[in-house]
Each structure stands twice: as C-alpha cells, then as structure tokens.
Design a protein around this motif. Structure first.
Motif, PDB file in Angstrom:
ATOM      1  N   GLU A 132      11.603  -2.060 -36.873  1.00 48.74           N
ATOM      2  CA  GLU A 132      12.446  -2.777 -37.848  1.00 48.74           C
ATOM      3  C   GLU A 132      12.148  -2.309 -39.265  1.00 48.74           C
ATOM      4  OE1 GLU A 132      13.257  -7.280 -39.640  1.00 48.74           O
ATOM      5  OE2 GLU A 132      11.950  -7.040 -37.882  1.00 48.74           O
ATOM      6  N   VAL A 136      14.917  -0.520 -41.551  1.00 49.73           N
ATOM      7  CA  VAL A 136      15.455  -1.272 -42.691  1.00 49.73           C
ATOM      8  C   VAL A 136      14.729  -0.926 -43.996  1.00 49.73           C
ATOM      9  CG1 VAL A 136      15.974  -3.560 -43.620  1.00 49.73           C
ATOM     10  CG2 VAL A 136      16.088  -3.166 -41.142  1.00 49.73           C
ATOM     11  N   TYR A 140      15.932   1.842 -46.752  1.00 45.78           N
ATOM     12  CA  TYR A 140      16.338   1.446 -48.107  1.00 45.78           C
ATOM     13  C   TYR A 140      15.651   2.324 -49.158  1.00 45.78           C
ATOM     14  CZ  TYR A 140      16.444  -1.122 -52.497  1.00 45.78           C
ATOM     15  OH  TYR A 140      16.586  -1.451 -53.821  1.00 45.78           O
ATOM     16  N   TYR A 158       7.504  -4.143 -46.397  1.00 48.16           N
ATOM     17  CA  TYR A 158       8.657  -4.848 -45.814  1.00 48.16           C
ATOM     18  C   TYR A 158       8.156  -6.111 -45.119  1.00 48.16           C
ATOM     19  CZ  TYR A 158      12.653  -5.910 -42.804  1.00 48.16           C
ATOM     20  OH  TYR A 158      13.690  -6.547 -42.177  1.00 48.16           O
ATOM     21  N   SER A 161      12.161  -9.926 -40.598  1.00 48.74           N
ATOM     22  CA  SER A 161      13.261 -10.890 -40.724  1.00 48.74           C
ATOM     23  C   SER A 161      13.024 -12.149 -39.893  1.00 48.74           C
ATOM     24  CB  SER A 161      14.578 -10.235 -40.306  1.00 48.74           C
ATOM     25  OG  SER A 161      14.489  -9.731 -38.986  1.00 48.74           O
TER      26      SER A 161
END
Length: 678
Positions: A132, A136, A140, A158, A161
């Motif tokens: 993940e 993500v 970015y 990070y 989520s």
C-alpha cells in the motif's frame, strides 16, 4: 539550570581541536590547525583553531569563540544545549537544580512524547516499503518529482488507510495511550460512539517536523483523496513538545546553509522546501502554511539578519501575506522579496529549473521591500490619487516598524525618490506612526524625540554645526559646573557611536592581551617610568568617571576591573571560556585581531625590522586613552547640540551653551595633552 561546578568541568574537559574535528576536517599548520570555514563558503582556508589558547577564529567571516560557542554556532543550539552536547561527548554527568515532583513529571512526559513521535516517524518511513505504501505513498512522491535521496533525507513516510493500524501497532509494542493521544497521533473515540481509536493521519503521506536539534516533534499529513470536504493538509495539534508558532519546517536541514550564505529564504509549504533543497538551494524554510509569527522570525534571527521571501504569482495571496514584511522589519531584520511568474510556486518553479537557474533567478529578481510593495500595490492604483496615497501610507507603516533610526532614514530617502514625494513629509509621517506604536505619554515623548532626531539627520546630514542657532564660539557668562564624563545620554543617539566602539574595543583588547604587564612611558627626554597597563587604563577612566557605552565591552571591562582588584590581572582564558557566548566571542575577536602595523613580506625580505605591538605600548596606550576621552566629550557635545533643537526658552538655551563652552575647552585641553604625549 546547570550548576557552576559542572559548567567548569565541561569547559576544562572540552578540547577545542577534538570538538571542532567532529564537524570539520582540520590540518595541522605549525602550532595551530587550519580548515575551510564551516560558516561561509571559501576555497582558501582561513579558519584557524588554536589548541594552546582554546579558541577558533575565521579570518574570512570573523566568527570566533571557544568549544561551546562553536557547537552553538554550528548546530544552532542554545548555550545550555551546547553544554549538554559537550558534556555527553566527554561523559560528564550534567547536574541541574533539583526539580519539583511536578517539574520532573512534566519533563518525563515530554521525553515520553518525544520517544513516541520518534517511533511513529520510523513507522511511517517503514510503511513506504509495504504494497500500500509503495503504491500510494511512493507513487505520490514520485509524481511530485522527489528522488529517493530527498525522501530519505527528510524522512518522508506514509500512514496506512486502515483507521487504527498505527495506534494498534504502537500499543502492541508497549507505547502508552496518553502519549499517543497527547502528541495528536491518535484520536480516542468517545464511548458513546463505540470507543476505540482512530489514527489522525490515516491514508496520508507524512512530512515529519524536526526541532532545531533534529528530533521529530510533529507531523504534517497530506491526503490523496479528491473529496473537497477532507482537508488537504492536516497538522499535529499543539502539545507539550510542539508549538506551531515557534517552529519552522526545514530549519534543522537549513541552519548550516543559512549561516554559510548569511540569508534565509522563506517559503510557504513542505513541498516548496523539499523541491528547493533537491534543486541545490538549502538555506530555505517554511512557515508550514501558517501566518508568520514573531517567534519564527526570532528563530531565523539566530542564524542571519537577512530574509528573502518568495511569493507565487497569486496577487490576492501576496497582499494577504504582506503583513509578514512588517513583522520581519520590526524584529530588526532586512527583508527582500521575490515574485515568481504567474502560475508558479516555489515547488513547481524549482522542479522546472536546475540549481544554477534557480539561484540566478533569485539573485536577479529579489528586490527591497519598498520596490516590491510599491510595484505590487501601485499596479492597482493606476492614476487614482486616493489609491496612490494608500500605497504611500502602507509603505510608511512598514518603514515606521524598523527599530534602527539610520536604517529608517535610508528607506525614507529611497521612498521619497521612488514615490516622488517630499522627504520632510515622509519624516513627519513616519514619526507619527511611531508615536502610535508606543503606548503612554512616555512612549509619545520618545517618538517625538525620534522625529526631531530623524528630521535633524535628514536636513543636516549628521553635521550638528549646521543646526539653527549653533555657535561654537558662544560666550560663557559665568564659570561652568565641573564636567562629569559619565554618559547620562544614550550613545545610540549620537553620531560618534562607531568610533567609540572601535576605541573601546582597542582599550579592552590591551587589557586582555597585556593587562598584567608593564610598559615604559617617556615622561621627558631624560625621565622614563614603568607603568602597569591595567592600572593606567583603569585609573585614567575611573578618574573621569567614564563608563563604556558598548554593552559587551562594558561587561568585559567591569568584570576585568573586579578580578584585577581582587586577584590581579585575570588570564585571557577567563574571558575565552566565559559563560556568556557573546563575551567569549568578543574576547576571541580582540585576542586574534591582526596588528595594524604588522610587518609586510617585503619588509621581512629586506630585513627591515618593525616594532611589535607589545613594544609600542608606551606610545599606543596613552594615545588610545587620550583619543577615547576626547571622543566621549565630543559625543556629549553632539548630543547637547541636538538638544538645542527642542529648546523653547532663552534660559534653557543659555544653560546648554555654557555647558557646550566648558566641554569645548575640555576637549581642547585633551587634544593638547594628546599632542604632548604622542
């Protein structure tokens, strides 16, 4: 507070070569060590470390001090923090005053919160390696053009989520709920809402915020969702370890470059800082999307007095943030501004330009605040006289915030030239603004005096003799009272300030270098007497009740006198290792200043002998004392001449003229004495 005994142990243990070598590669040269200065860019080494004297000195930028002040300057630490750093290096236990149970608990809690944020930072970094996080988070950062080196340097990360993934991992590893909640990393749900926890930054890319010493104290998180109801950026709340108004993003990574280039570039956001660092411009920090605060400006002031603010092409945003210019000026810093092309911000502009292009653009487009402000605001004024008057008022308000009178005077003249307005009008308007900036009648009197002084300086260009009613030959109708040379007036308001500074540094330098020695003084061609350096300087100044005006010179002089009276002439190390970094720095400067008449290589080549500073003491010390006393008298005369501008009655004017006559006679006597002794 660290007790005096521990401080003495730290200074005794600190080896200047050992400490500096932790940061700089030193090469032995004779009895000293040499290197390129870590505080400014240079190709030829001018940074010298003297193990025998326990000091360092750069003959390029002028910085100097002891081992503690070096750590302070290089690492951006406070005096106490630098003491602790050196103590840790040498295994010295730092004993501080005994704390109350409440203070101890608070410090323990602060440290526990620091431990939690440090763990969380590493957790977020590690998440970039998960599927993940890589998809993500790394995706970015790649999209924004950040390299692996930049991601690693700024410890970007990070947060998963899954709503409570970070919190559950922290609790499982033994980190306590109160500190997770206290740092704002975890939000605890109310029991009525089902209880449990929620990660504040879930699903966001993470930007850790570092303290000046490099510890993680907070986070900024950016959402990757397109939902407009969700805040794009979310920051840690205020806590025991994080105060937003006291923090600048990137200061830990920028402090060395800020010192080297003697300039701080101020931008708005996290990615602005990252992208400019990546492009090779490292003396840059951000206010993290908040309005600039006085505390943040004071933090910059620890490293430089020069600030360059970069604005993007959004006109509305520029006008809203212009108040920051006045705040910077109010703290005594200089400010220059840069406007980027339309549609650009520091992030995008740095991405599309290499380091050379970026640096060139900054140098070519930065302008002083008057030029910047008038250009931006006059763009809307066109030929409207009312709007033009508003622009002038805005610029006047900025000038009025500047604390230094000479600097205000320079900008008043510049403003008058650029806006084509009478200089005297600007002087009056600046004075009015300064009156309203100070509360109470006393403040208004100070501002009124400032107005008179500024008007005088502008009209007479600092020459008191051109003032109305001034006559150096005015008759004295009755004997004047004895003159007391103790300065009862502010030297900061007198035009001889710089010369007095130079002379006071010279006298204090003689004390530090030769205070315990004697010199031969020629009373007449047939009579030579031996005089003590310290007793001559101290006795002569005390006889006329002269108090040095420069605060640091005065502090060293007064402490020297106390030590001399009690124990004899103190050693130079007493001041080199002084608890006050400012005192230590000045002492190093005075002890390492090169002689004015040092032999040139040509003289040495032809074996022409030039006397040393020590051999010239018999001539130099009486001369320095005499000229200094003359300048003190001149400064009082100059102040009285200015005072005449505000006199309204003949009696008051006559009284001042009598004092001026006596002072002029005294100055003449001193000058004649100087001719006899030199």
């Amino acid at each position: 507070m660290i007790d005096r005994q521990t401080v003495d142990r730290i200074f005794a243990a600190a080896d200047i070569v050992d400490v500096v070598s932790d940061f700089v590669t030193l090469k032995k040269k004779g009895v000293n060590y040499q290197a390129c200065c870590p505080f400014h860019n240079e190709k030829t080494p001018s940074f010298v470390v003297s193990p025998s004297k326990g000091l360092y000195k750069c003959f390029g930028c002028g910085k100097g001090g002891n081992a503690i002040s070096f750590v302070m300057e290089h690492e951006g630490l406070s005096y106490v923090e630098a003491l602790k750093w050196v103590a840790k290096k040498y295994g010295i236990e730092v004993k501080e005053k005994e704390q109350s149970p409440e203070e101890k608990q608070r410090n323990d809690d602060r440290e526990s919160m620091m431990v939690v944020t440090s763990w969380a930072n590493q957790y977020f970094v590690d998440q970039l390696k998960t599927p993940e996080g890589e998809n993500v988070g790394v995706g970015y950062f790649r999209e924004r053009g950040f390299t692996d080196a930049t991601i690693a340097k700024f410890q970007l990360g990070y947060c998963p989520s899954k709503g409570d993934a970070m919190t559950q991992t922290a609790l499982a590893e033994g980190y306590q709920e109160p500190f997770l909640v206290g740092t704002g990393l975890t939000i605890k749900r109310e029991a009525a809402n089902g209880g449990g926890y929620y990660d504040r930054f879930c699903g966001r890319v993470m930007f850790p915020v570092h303290s000046l010493s490099g510890r993680v104290i907070a986070f900024g998180g950016r959402t990757l969702r397109t939902d407009k109801k969700v805040a794009k950026y979310l920051n840690s709340p205020e806590s025991e370890i994080y105060h937003k108004s006291n923090t600048l993003y990137g200061i830990y990574f920028a402090k060395k470059a800020i010192t080297q280039f003697n300039r701080c570039i101020l931008v708005e956001g996290y990615t602005d800082v990252l992208q400019m660092h990546q492009s090779g411009v490292e003396n840059v920090v951000a206010s993290s999307g908040t309005s600039l605060t006085t505390e943040q400006i004071k933090l910059i002031k620890r490293f430089t007095k020069n600030v360059t603010v970069i604005y993007d092409g959004d006109a509305a945003g520029i006008k809203a943030s212009m108040r920051g210019i006045d705040m910077i000026l109010r703290e005594g810093l200089t400010v220059r501004c840069i406007l980027l092309p339309d549609g650009e911000d520091p992030d995008s502009f740095a991405r599309s330009h290499n380091a050379t292009e970026l640096q060139a653009y900054i140098e070519e487009h930065e302008e002083d605040f008057i030029s910047f402000k008038t250009r931006i605001l006059l763009g809307d004024a066109a030929n409207d006289p009312i709007k033009r008057a508003e622009v002038i008022t805005s610029v006047v308000e900025s000038i009025a915030t500047i604390p230094e009178a000479i600097t205000r005077s320079v900008f008043i003249r510049e403003c008058a030239r650029k806006l084509e307005i009478d200089e005297d009008i600007l002087i009056r308007e600046v004075a009015k603004k300064r009156v309203t900036m100070v509360d109470g009648q006393a403040g208004r009197e100070v501002a009124e005096n400032a107005r008179r002084k500024e008007q005088f300086l502008q009209r007479h260009q600092g020459d008191p003799s051109s003032a109305p009613g001034f006559s150096p030959d005015a008759p004295v109708t009755e004997p004047a009272a004895p003159i007391d040379l103790a300065p009862k007036l502010s030297y900061a308001e007198q035009g001889l300030n710089r010369e007095l500074d130079r002379l006071e540094r010279e006298l204090v330098g003689y004390l530090l270098k030769y205070g315990g020695e004697n010199f031969d003084f020629e009373m007449s061609p047939t009579e030579i007497v031996s005089l003590s350096v310290a007793e001559t300087i101290i006795g002569d100044l005390e006889m006329d009740r002269i108090e040095m005006h420069n605060p640091l010179c005065r502090q060293i002089y007064e402490e020297y006198v106390r030590e001399f009276r009690e124990h004899g002439a103190p050693a130079a190390n007493h001041f080199i290792n002084h608890p006050s970094p400012e005192v230590a720095s000045l002492a190093v400067d005075l002890l390492t200043e090169e002689e004015t008449y040092a032999p040139s290589r040509m003289w040495q080549r032809y074996e022409i002998r030039v006397s040393t500073e020590r051999e010239r003491l018999g001539e130099a010390i009486p001369k320095a004392i005499t000229i200094y006393k003359s300048k003190v008298v001149s400064s009082i005369i100059a102040s009285l001449q200015k005072e005449l501008l505000g006199i309204s009655t003949m009696e008051e004017a006559q009284e001042i003229m009598q004092r001026l006559g006596s002072l002029n006679d005294l100055r003449k006597d001193i000058y004649e004495k100087y001719l006899r002794t030199v």
